[in-house]
Design a protein around this motif. Sequence first.
Motif, PDB file in Angstrom:
ATOM      1  N   ALA A  66       0.842  -1.184   0.000  1.00 45.44           N
ATOM      2  CA  ALA A  66       0.000   0.000   0.000  1.00 45.44           C
ATOM      3  C   ALA A  66       0.879   1.236   0.000  1.00 45.44           C
ATOM      4  N   SER A  67       0.405   2.302  -0.634  1.00 44.60           N
ATOM      5  CA  SER A  67       1.135   3.565  -0.646  1.00 44.60           C
ATOM      6  C   SER A  67       0.137   4.710  -0.690  1.00 44.60           C
ATOM      7  N   SER A  68       0.549   5.858  -0.153  1.00 50.01           N
ATOM      8  CA  SER A  68      -0.313   7.028  -0.146  1.00 50.01           C
ATOM      9  C   SER A  68       0.542   8.280  -0.016  1.00 50.01           C
ATOM     10  N   GLY A  69      -0.042   9.423  -0.386  1.00 53.83           N
ATOM     11  CA  GLY A  69       0.718  10.661  -0.305  1.00 53.83           C
ATOM     12  C   GLY A  69      -0.147  11.891  -0.483  1.00 53.83           C
ATOM     13  N   ASP A  70       0.298  12.997   0.119  1.00 55.97           N
ATOM     14  CA  ASP A  70      -0.284  14.325  -0.064  1.00 55.97           C
ATOM     15  C   ASP A  70       0.794  15.253  -0.585  1.00 55.97           C
ATOM     16  N   ILE A  71       0.411  16.150  -1.484  1.00 55.49           N
ATOM     17  CA  ILE A  71       1.364  17.118  -2.002  1.00 55.49           C
ATOM     18  C   ILE A  71       0.659  18.449  -2.230  1.00 55.49           C
ATOM     19  N   ILE A  72       1.342  19.555  -1.923  1.00 57.56           N
ATOM     20  CA  ILE A  72       0.844  20.897  -2.221  1.00 57.56           C
ATOM     21  C   ILE A  72       1.977  21.701  -2.839  1.00 57.56           C
ATOM     22  N   THR A  73       1.658  22.428  -3.901  1.00 61.71           N
ATOM     23  CA  THR A  73       2.632  23.290  -4.578  1.00 61.71           C
ATOM     24  C   THR A  73       2.012  24.659  -4.811  1.00 61.71           C
ATOM     25  N   LEU A  74       2.723  25.709  -4.420  1.00 56.55           N
ATOM     26  CA  LEU A  74       2.335  27.085  -4.705  1.00 56.55           C
ATOM     27  C   LEU A  74       3.306  27.680  -5.711  1.00 56.55           C
ATOM     28  N   LYS A  75       2.779  28.530  -6.599  1.00 53.75           N
ATOM     29  CA  LYS A  75       3.628  29.250  -7.524  1.00 53.75           C
ATOM     30  C   LYS A  75       3.089  30.663  -7.703  1.00 53.75           C
ATOM     31  N   MET A  76       3.997  31.643  -7.699  1.00 54.55           N
ATOM     32  CA  MET A  76       3.608  33.028  -7.940  1.00 54.55           C
ATOM     33  C   MET A  76       4.645  33.668  -8.857  1.00 54.55           C
ATOM     34  N   SER A  77       4.181  34.402  -9.863  1.00 57.10           N
ATOM     35  CA  SER A  77       5.086  35.112 -10.761  1.00 57.10           C
ATOM     36  C   SER A  77       4.530  36.502 -11.023  1.00 57.10           C
ATOM     37  N   ALA A  78       5.417  37.433 -11.325  1.00 54.54           N
ATOM     38  CA  ALA A  78       5.016  38.826 -11.550  1.00 54.54           C
ATOM     39  C   ALA A  78       5.858  39.428 -12.665  1.00 54.54           C
ATOM     40  N   GLY A  79       5.225  40.279 -13.486  1.00 53.29           N
ATOM     41  CA  GLY A  79       5.967  41.018 -14.494  1.00 53.29           C
ATOM     42  C   GLY A  79       6.220  40.273 -15.779  1.00 53.29           C
ATOM     43  N   GLY A  80       5.570  39.128 -16.005  1.00 57.19           N
ATOM     44  CA  GLY A  80       5.738  38.417 -17.269  1.00 57.19           C
ATOM     45  C   GLY A  80       7.073  37.713 -17.372  1.00 57.19           C
ATOM     46  N   SER A  81       7.526  37.479 -18.606  1.00 58.09           N
ATOM     47  CA  SER A  81       8.743  36.698 -18.848  1.00 58.09           C
ATOM     48  C   SER A  81       9.990  37.386 -18.318  1.00 58.09           C
ATOM     49  N   ASN A  82       9.972  38.699 -18.173  1.00 56.73           N
ATOM     50  CA  ASN A  82      11.133  39.428 -17.665  1.00 56.73           C
ATOM     51  C   ASN A  82      11.010  39.723 -16.173  1.00 56.73           C
ATOM     52  N   GLY A  83      10.006  39.163 -15.526  1.00 59.69           N
ATOM     53  CA  GLY A  83       9.776  39.433 -14.123  1.00 59.69           C
ATOM     54  C   GLY A  83      10.418  38.410 -13.215  1.00 59.69           C
ATOM     55  N   THR A  84       9.778  38.198 -12.080  1.00 60.34           N
ATOM     56  CA  THR A  84      10.291  37.274 -11.078  1.00 60.34           C
ATOM     57  C   THR A  84       9.245  36.211 -10.773  1.00 60.34           C
ATOM     58  N   SER A  85       9.697  35.096 -10.189  1.00 58.88           N
ATOM     59  CA  SER A  85       8.772  34.026  -9.834  1.00 58.88           C
ATOM     60  C   SER A  85       9.325  33.241  -8.661  1.00 58.88           C
ATOM     61  N   GLY A  86       8.433  32.509  -8.005  1.00 57.19           N
ATOM     62  CA  GLY A  86       8.844  31.661  -6.900  1.00 57.19           C
ATOM     63  C   GLY A  86       7.927  30.461  -6.783  1.00 57.19           C
ATOM     64  N   SER A  92       6.949  26.985  -4.086  1.00 57.59           N
ATOM     65  CA  SER A  92       7.104  26.345  -2.783  1.00 57.59           C
ATOM     66  C   SER A  92       6.295  25.052  -2.784  1.00 57.59           C
ATOM     67  N   ALA A  93       6.847  23.997  -2.196  1.00 58.28           N
ATOM     68  CA  ALA A  93       6.166  22.695  -2.193  1.00 58.28           C
ATOM     69  C   ALA A  93       6.361  21.993  -0.862  1.00 58.28           C
ATOM     70  N   ALA A  94       5.383  21.183  -0.490  1.00 59.92           N
ATOM     71  CA  ALA A  94       5.483  20.355   0.709  1.00 59.92           C
ATOM     72  C   ALA A  94       4.759  19.039   0.453  1.00 59.92           C
ATOM     73  N   CYS A  95       5.242  17.965   1.057  1.00 57.04           N
ATOM     74  CA  CYS A  95       4.680  16.633   0.833  1.00 57.04           C
ATOM     75  C   CYS A  95       4.596  15.859   2.134  1.00 57.04           C
ATOM     76  N   LEU A  96       3.673  14.933   2.157  1.00 59.61           N
ATOM     77  CA  LEU A  96       3.576  13.954   3.226  1.00 59.61           C
ATOM     78  C   LEU A  96       3.410  12.604   2.538  1.00 59.61           C
ATOM     79  N   MET A  97       4.380  11.699   2.737  1.00 54.95           N
ATOM     80  CA  MET A  97       4.437  10.479   1.937  1.00 54.95           C
ATOM     81  C   MET A  97       4.480   9.216   2.793  1.00 54.95           C
ATOM     82  N   ASP A  98       3.810   8.180   2.319  1.00 53.52           N
ATOM     83  CA  ASP A  98       3.912   6.847   2.895  1.00 53.52           C
ATOM     84  C   ASP A  98       4.203   5.871   1.764  1.00 53.52           C
ATOM     85  N   ASN A  99       5.479   5.512   1.613  1.00 49.51           N
ATOM     86  CA  ASN A  99       5.918   4.585   0.569  1.00 49.51           C
ATOM     87  C   ASN A  99       5.705   5.152  -0.831  1.00 49.51           C
TER      88      ASN A  99
END
Length: 299
Positions: free
Chosen positions: A155-175, A177-184
Amino acid sequence: MAQPLRLHAAWASCVSCLLLGAPVAHAGDFVVTASAGPTGIECFNADVVGGSGFSSASAGPSPCAFTNAFGGTFSSLASASGSWVTGDLFASAGAAGNPGLNGTGDSIDSFGTVSLTDEGLVRLPPGMTSASITFGVTGLSGVVGGGPAVAIGGASSGDIITLKMSAGGSNGTSGTSAACLMDNLVSSLCPNGDRGFGFGPGALAPITLLVHDGDTLQLNVFIESSANVSSFIAPMLANAGMTVDPLYLMLPDGVTFDSGIAGFLSVVPAPVSEPSSLALFVSGVGALIAVRRRKHHHA
């Protein structure tokens, strides 16, 4: 039995929409899926897809069950829901298997997914040349489990969350962040060597970007709960679930973000607690004593 955590095409397609200039307030997808048998045939799939102005939806609970030719029984249940207004997100997945005669088994998967995306214009007040905007979560909790451990199957299970934010288009900035909780489970999206350790608000770092007046701000959030069992010599159970309560977008005074959604992320992080009544009382007494001392001194 380590398996990659499934990443739905909906998440990738939403990111592509943003890069191609999607309309403001395209919110995303809510997906629940159950796949049965070693061939991966889906016995249930439900997608709820948003469009311009879309702010919230839910999918499920969605059941799936089958019995193979040798009497093995397998079932799953998945749900997903979320809102850009309240900032609350939820996903869950569960799977169970009971092998048939002579150790003949099978497998079943379950996925609950929320994929949201939004974009809009940032406006700064007169005299402000730049500002810092923060995207994060105030509350985050999850659970995973499965078993028992056996030589064949698992058996296996997991939770995952990912956030992404960008500003100013292709010449701007971005970031991101991710977190996980995993079982196998192992996923390339997970930090800490592809495995998550602990789950809570502190596990998911907020993203802060410097923005300018007129910048296009793009926000993405993806959550998924996944469960899988392969049952050959013993009954198997797996479950996963996660809750985000809530997302927030922190703007400096006078800065606005026009997302096209009324009440967008109206829930904000709790303010810094006010001084307690006792602290205020002690402070007041101290001030009174100081005044009386000054009067006595001048007298």
